[in-house]
Design a protein around this motif. Structure first.
Motif, PDB file in Angstrom:
ATOM      1  N   ALA A 110      35.963  68.625  54.402  1.00  0.00           N
ATOM      2  CA  ALA A 110      34.987  67.782  53.715  1.00  0.00           C
ATOM      3  C   ALA A 110      33.894  67.307  54.669  1.00  0.00           C
ATOM      4  O   ALA A 110      32.701  67.320  54.324  1.00  0.00           O
ATOM      5  N   GLU A 111      34.284  66.908  55.874  1.00  0.00           N
ATOM      6  CA  GLU A 111      33.287  66.444  56.842  1.00  0.00           C
ATOM      7  C   GLU A 111      32.395  67.589  57.306  1.00  0.00           C
ATOM      8  O   GLU A 111      31.173  67.429  57.432  1.00  0.00           O
ATOM      9  N   ALA A 112      32.986  68.762  57.546  1.00  0.00           N
ATOM     10  CA  ALA A 112      32.191  69.898  58.003  1.00  0.00           C
ATOM     11  C   ALA A 112      31.218  70.360  56.921  1.00  0.00           C
ATOM     12  O   ALA A 112      30.068  70.716  57.215  1.00  0.00           O
ATOM     13  N   ARG A 113      31.639  70.346  55.681  1.00  0.00           N
ATOM     14  CA  ARG A 113      30.782  70.815  54.584  1.00  0.00           C
ATOM     15  C   ARG A 113      29.680  69.824  54.250  1.00  0.00           C
ATOM     16  O   ARG A 113      28.531  70.218  53.973  1.00  0.00           O
ATOM     17  N   LEU A 114      29.996  68.516  54.267  1.00  0.00           N
ATOM     18  CA  LEU A 114      29.053  67.504  53.796  1.00  0.00           C
ATOM     19  C   LEU A 114      28.459  66.650  54.903  1.00  0.00           C
ATOM     20  O   LEU A 114      27.534  65.868  54.655  1.00  0.00           O
ATOM     21  N   GLY A 115      28.976  66.788  56.125  1.00  0.00           N
ATOM     22  CA  GLY A 115      28.429  66.033  57.243  1.00  0.00           C
ATOM     23  C   GLY A 115      28.532  64.528  57.074  1.00  0.00           C
ATOM     24  O   GLY A 115      27.625  63.790  57.474  1.00  0.00           O
ATOM     25  N   SER A 116      29.631  64.062  56.498  1.00  0.00           N
ATOM     26  CA  SER A 116      29.769  62.636  56.186  1.00  0.00           C
ATOM     27  C   SER A 116      31.134  62.124  56.631  1.00  0.00           C
ATOM     28  O   SER A 116      32.168  62.642  56.190  1.00  0.00           O
ATOM     29  N   ARG A 117      31.133  61.088  57.470  1.00  0.00           N
ATOM     30  CA  ARG A 117      32.391  60.453  57.862  1.00  0.00           C
ATOM     31  C   ARG A 117      32.998  59.681  56.699  1.00  0.00           C
ATOM     32  O   ARG A 117      34.209  59.562  56.591  1.00  0.00           O
ATOM     33  N   GLY A 118      32.143  59.167  55.812  1.00  0.00           N
ATOM     34  CA  GLY A 118      32.658  58.432  54.660  1.00  0.00           C
ATOM     35  C   GLY A 118      33.487  59.311  53.744  1.00  0.00           C
ATOM     36  O   GLY A 118      34.544  58.904  53.264  1.00  0.00           O
ATOM     37  N   VAL A 119      32.988  60.530  53.483  1.00  0.00           N
ATOM     38  CA  VAL A 119      33.758  61.460  52.654  1.00  0.00           C
ATOM     39  C   VAL A 119      35.065  61.803  53.342  1.00  0.00           C
ATOM     40  O   VAL A 119      36.122  61.887  52.699  1.00  0.00           O
ATOM     41  N   ARG A 120      35.019  61.978  54.640  1.00  0.00           N
ATOM     42  CA  ARG A 120      36.233  62.303  55.385  1.00  0.00           C
ATOM     43  C   ARG A 120      37.280  61.197  55.241  1.00  0.00           C
ATOM     44  O   ARG A 120      38.464  61.470  55.000  1.00  0.00           O
ATOM     45  N   LYS A 121      36.859  59.945  55.394  1.00  0.00           N
ATOM     46  CA  LYS A 121      37.804  58.833  55.314  1.00  0.00           C
ATOM     47  C   LYS A 121      38.429  58.750  53.926  1.00  0.00           C
ATOM     48  O   LYS A 121      39.639  58.514  53.784  1.00  0.00           O
ATOM     49  N   LEU A 122      37.605  58.947  52.889  1.00  0.00           N
ATOM     50  CA  LEU A 122      38.149  58.903  51.535  1.00  0.00           C
ATOM     51  C   LEU A 122      39.137  60.042  51.311  1.00  0.00           C
ATOM     52  O   LEU A 122      40.199  59.850  50.699  1.00  0.00           O
ATOM     53  N   CYS A 123      38.820  61.231  51.803  1.00  0.00           N
ATOM     54  CA  CYS A 123      39.743  62.360  51.680  1.00  0.00           C
ATOM     55  C   CYS A 123      41.045  62.098  52.428  1.00  0.00           C
ATOM     56  O   CYS A 123      42.123  62.490  51.968  1.00  0.00           O
ATOM     57  N   SER A 124      40.953  61.444  53.569  1.00  0.00           N
ATOM     58  CA  SER A 124      42.163  61.117  54.332  1.00  0.00           C
ATOM     59  C   SER A 124      43.083  60.206  53.531  1.00  0.00           C
ATOM     60  O   SER A 124      44.304  60.402  53.487  1.00  0.00           O
ATOM     61  N   LEU A 411      36.759  71.063  46.375  1.00  0.00           N
ATOM     62  CA  LEU A 411      36.836  72.386  46.981  1.00  0.00           C
ATOM     63  C   LEU A 411      36.000  73.407  46.212  1.00  0.00           C
ATOM     64  O   LEU A 411      35.253  74.191  46.806  1.00  0.00           O
ATOM     65  N   MET A 412      36.098  73.411  44.902  1.00  0.00           N
ATOM     66  CA  MET A 412      35.380  74.410  44.126  1.00  0.00           C
ATOM     67  C   MET A 412      33.868  74.226  44.220  1.00  0.00           C
ATOM     68  O   MET A 412      33.114  75.190  44.407  1.00  0.00           O
ATOM     69  N   LEU A 413      33.403  72.991  44.108  1.00  0.00           N
ATOM     70  CA  LEU A 413      31.965  72.750  44.231  1.00  0.00           C
ATOM     71  C   LEU A 413      31.503  72.869  45.673  1.00  0.00           C
ATOM     72  O   LEU A 413      30.411  73.378  45.952  1.00  0.00           O
ATOM     73  N   GLY A 414      32.331  72.426  46.612  1.00  0.00           N
ATOM     74  CA  GLY A 414      31.958  72.517  48.021  1.00  0.00           C
ATOM     75  C   GLY A 414      31.854  73.942  48.518  1.00  0.00           C
ATOM     76  O   GLY A 414      31.034  74.252  49.394  1.00  0.00           O
ATOM     77  N   ILE A 415      32.662  74.832  47.935  1.00  0.00           N
ATOM     78  CA  ILE A 415      32.660  76.237  48.353  1.00  0.00           C
ATOM     79  C   ILE A 415      31.611  77.054  47.599  1.00  0.00           C
ATOM     80  O   ILE A 415      30.990  77.946  48.169  1.00  0.00           O
ATOM     81  N   TRP A 416      31.375  76.721  46.333  1.00  0.00           N
ATOM     82  CA  TRP A 416      30.558  77.589  45.487  1.00  0.00           C
ATOM     83  C   TRP A 416      29.213  76.995  45.053  1.00  0.00           C
ATOM     84  O   TRP A 416      28.431  77.693  44.408  1.00  0.00           O
ATOM     85  N   TRP A 417      28.940  75.728  45.393  1.00  0.00           N
ATOM     86  CA  TRP A 417      27.673  75.116  44.969  1.00  0.00           C
ATOM     87  C   TRP A 417      27.015  74.412  46.141  1.00  0.00           C
ATOM     88  O   TRP A 417      27.534  73.441  46.660  1.00  0.00           O
ATOM     89  N   ARG A 418      25.860  74.905  46.529  1.00  0.00           N
ATOM     90  CA  ARG A 418      25.146  74.327  47.667  1.00  0.00           C
ATOM     91  C   ARG A 418      24.664  72.904  47.381  1.00  0.00           C
ATOM     92  O   ARG A 418      24.488  72.096  48.289  1.00  0.00           O
ATOM     93  N   GLY A 419      24.465  72.557  46.105  1.00  0.00           N
ATOM     94  CA  GLY A 419      23.848  71.282  45.757  1.00  0.00           C
ATOM     95  C   GLY A 419      24.753  70.067  45.854  1.00  0.00           C
ATOM     96  O   GLY A 419      24.303  68.946  45.597  1.00  0.00           O
ATOM     97  N   LEU A 420      26.006  70.221  46.217  1.00  0.00           N
ATOM     98  CA  LEU A 420      26.905  69.062  46.332  1.00  0.00           C
ATOM     99  C   LEU A 420      26.440  68.145  47.452  1.00  0.00           C
ATOM    100  O   LEU A 420      26.170  68.590  48.566  1.00  0.00           O
ATOM    101  N   THR A 421      26.355  66.854  47.173  1.00  0.00           N
ATOM    102  CA  THR A 421      25.929  65.868  48.169  1.00  0.00           C
ATOM    103  C   THR A 421      27.085  64.942  48.534  1.00  0.00           C
ATOM    104  O   THR A 421      28.056  64.825  47.775  1.00  0.00           O
ATOM    105  N   PRO A 422      27.004  64.256  49.675  1.00  0.00           N
ATOM    106  CA  PRO A 422      28.060  63.312  50.039  1.00  0.00           C
ATOM    107  C   PRO A 422      28.256  62.213  48.998  1.00  0.00           C
ATOM    108  O   PRO A 422      29.386  61.854  48.670  1.00  0.00           O
ATOM    109  N   VAL A 423      27.175  61.681  48.454  1.00  0.00           N
ATOM    110  CA  VAL A 423      27.296  60.626  47.450  1.00  0.00           C
ATOM    111  C   VAL A 423      27.958  61.165  46.184  1.00  0.00           C
ATOM    112  O   VAL A 423      28.825  60.512  45.587  1.00  0.00           O
TER     113      VAL A 423
END
Length: 504
Positions: A110-124, A411-423
């Protein structure tokens, strides 16, 4: 000690010793941090497929499926069908790109795909919560098994599993536990397959009675949700949860990081489909025979059908041996799945909690992993003690609903859709996680009752999964300016075969 409990005790001791011995053997080649987390990404497809089969076939598969089929009938076949088909979805959409991401865990991805520490913490947080929820039925199943076979209190089985898992996982991590789980898959398959031949021979010698005509007496009580609409909803919701939930299970996903490359990840998934298909042929046989020989187990004790059917049908020394064999398989199921979950949760905790600097102290990679493993086991062990009355497959089904509502859309949007944002990702994870999480808490805290409210909360995936997907897409479109600058390059990396990269 009564002779009736000797086979059960012997089975538990032998499986526990085999787990520790094989884990210790694997310890010889576990030396680096990468060995502990992802076995240095060198696990070949056949070995990895057996290991995945070992950790994926949990208490719900070994005990719960036969119990559900005995109680509710053929409509419960959607559980094993969905759990197997989930790997087909994983094969087509996720397996190879996820391996090419180079991540160690879901939060890493999640962090590598979206470049967000916030997303990483929530995923953790979600990985730990899902891991602990999935560990509950493993400890419950161990308690049920020891109580049924040797009359031990429910906490005894849970404690044995916790101790053996910690002893096998902490020294060698992923590298050593891979061999353990591969062995445990074949043990589980043997533990169900061998008794089936004997039980079918007894059934044929008794005249081969029709299971459909031998409905248990309590089947006269309505056990399904009343009304066609509610029944249809719960079926489709179960299908959504099991088909999409597999890809979000942390102990399943981390296995694909251990393959050498994306092609190996796909080959591993294909092999897993075959292994699961072979295994899931067997629980319906136990359920069918149980309708003839064990109708009394419908009244609240259906989870022990696999354990008690050999002694009910055969008896004597042969029955005792078969009971010991299925007990060994059941304990292997608890140990293998618990080990995989412990590694997945410990991997996240060691990176985001125990591996951080606390004052002037900071644990190293391996030490942080071992402390995290202890936390990963002890917390759900304590949680399992007051929750011994929830059906095993039901608890696992709830965990699938949560993963389908959170990590599957990510995972599905992160892998197949470029438009996914951290927010957008955070918003979708919160909507899916809080919605399905509330439903799980309500289900675990209350008794089932007729009506739409109970159905919607008891099987939330049909509404929580679309809500999560829709939220991620809508919020990402509203915040399209925050699409990570590296998203295009990262997507190319996910979808470029390794052979092409080597030629470049």
């Amino acid at each position: 000690m009564s002779t009736d409990v000797v086979p059960g005790v012997v089975a538990v001791v032998l499986v526990s010793l085999a787990t520790l011995v094989i884990g210790t053997w694997g310890l010889r080649i576990s030396r680096t941090t990468s060995d502990f987390f992802v076995a240095s990404r060198t696990v070949r497809p056949r070995l990895n497929a057996s290991a995945i089969g070992g950790e994926y076939l949990s208490a719900a598969s070994f005990l719960g499926v036969a119990g559900l089929l005995l109680t509710f009938g053929a409509e419960m076949l959607w559980y094993p069908i969905g759990w197997t088909a989930g790997y087909l979805v994983l094969l087509v959409l996720v397996a190879a790109p996820l391996r090419r991401s180079g991540a160690y865990t879901l939060p890493d991805f999640a962090e590598a795909r979206l470049g967000s520490r916030g997303v990483r913490k929530l995923c953790s947080v979600l990985v730990v919560a899902i891991g602990w929820l999935y560990l509950l039925p493993q400890f419950q199943g161990a308690g049920v098994t020891l109580r049924s076979t040797i009359g031990a209190p429910p906490w005894a089985g849970s404690l044995v599993v916790a101790v053996v898992v910690l002893a096998s996982v902490s020294p060698g991590g992923m590298r050593s536990i891979t061999f353990v789980q591969a062995f445990q898959y074949w043990l589980k398959l043997t533990a169900l397959l061998v008794p089936v031949f004997v039980l079918l021979a007894v059934w044929m010698a008794d005249g081969a009675a029709d299971p459909a005509a031998a409905a248990p007496h309590s089947w006269s009580v309505p056990l399904a949700w009343p009304g066609g609409g509610i029944g249809l909803y719960t079926t489709y919701s179960l299908i959504v949860a099991t088909f999409l939930g597999t890809m979000g299970l942390p102990h399943v996903v981390v296995r694909f990081y251990t393959n050498p490359d994306g092609r190996a990840a796909r080959r591993t998934t294909l092999a897993v489909l075959g292994l699961l298909g072979i295994f899931y042929v067997l629980p319906p046989v136990y359920a069918a025979l149980g309708r003839i020989y064990a109708p009394s187990l419908v009244d609240g004790r259906s989870d022990v059908l696999v354990l008690e059917l050999p002694s009910l049908m055969v008896g004597g020394a042969v029955g005792a041996v078969l009971t010991g064999l299925v007990t060994a398989g059941a304990f292997a199921a608890f140990l293998s799945t618990s080990s995989g979950l412990t590694i997945a949760v410990a991997g996240v905790l060691s990176q985001d909690v125990t591996g951080r600097r606390w004052g002037s102290h900071r644990l190293g990679g391996v030490a942080a992993f071992r402390v995290a493993a202890a936390i990963a086991v002890v917390v759900p062990l304590l949680m399992s003690l007051p929750a011994q009355d929830v059906a095993l497959a039901r608890t696992v089904g709830l965990a699938f609903a949560v993963t389908a509502s959170t990590f599957a859309p990510l995972l599905m949007l992160g892998i197949w859709w470029r438009g996914l944002t951290p927010v957008g990702a955070v918003a979708g994870l919160l909507v899916g996680g809080l919605g399905s999480g509330f439903a799980v808490a309500w289900t675990l805290a209350t008794s089932p009752s007729p009506g739409w409210s109970s159905a919607l909360l008891g099987q939330p995936a049909a509404w929580s999964v679309p809500a999560s997907f829709l939220t991620m897409v809508v919020v990402s479109r509203l915040t399209r300016a925050s699409v990570p600058a590296h998203a295009g390059r990262f997507m190319v990396r996910l979808h470029t075969p390794e052979a092409v990269e080597l030629q470049r």
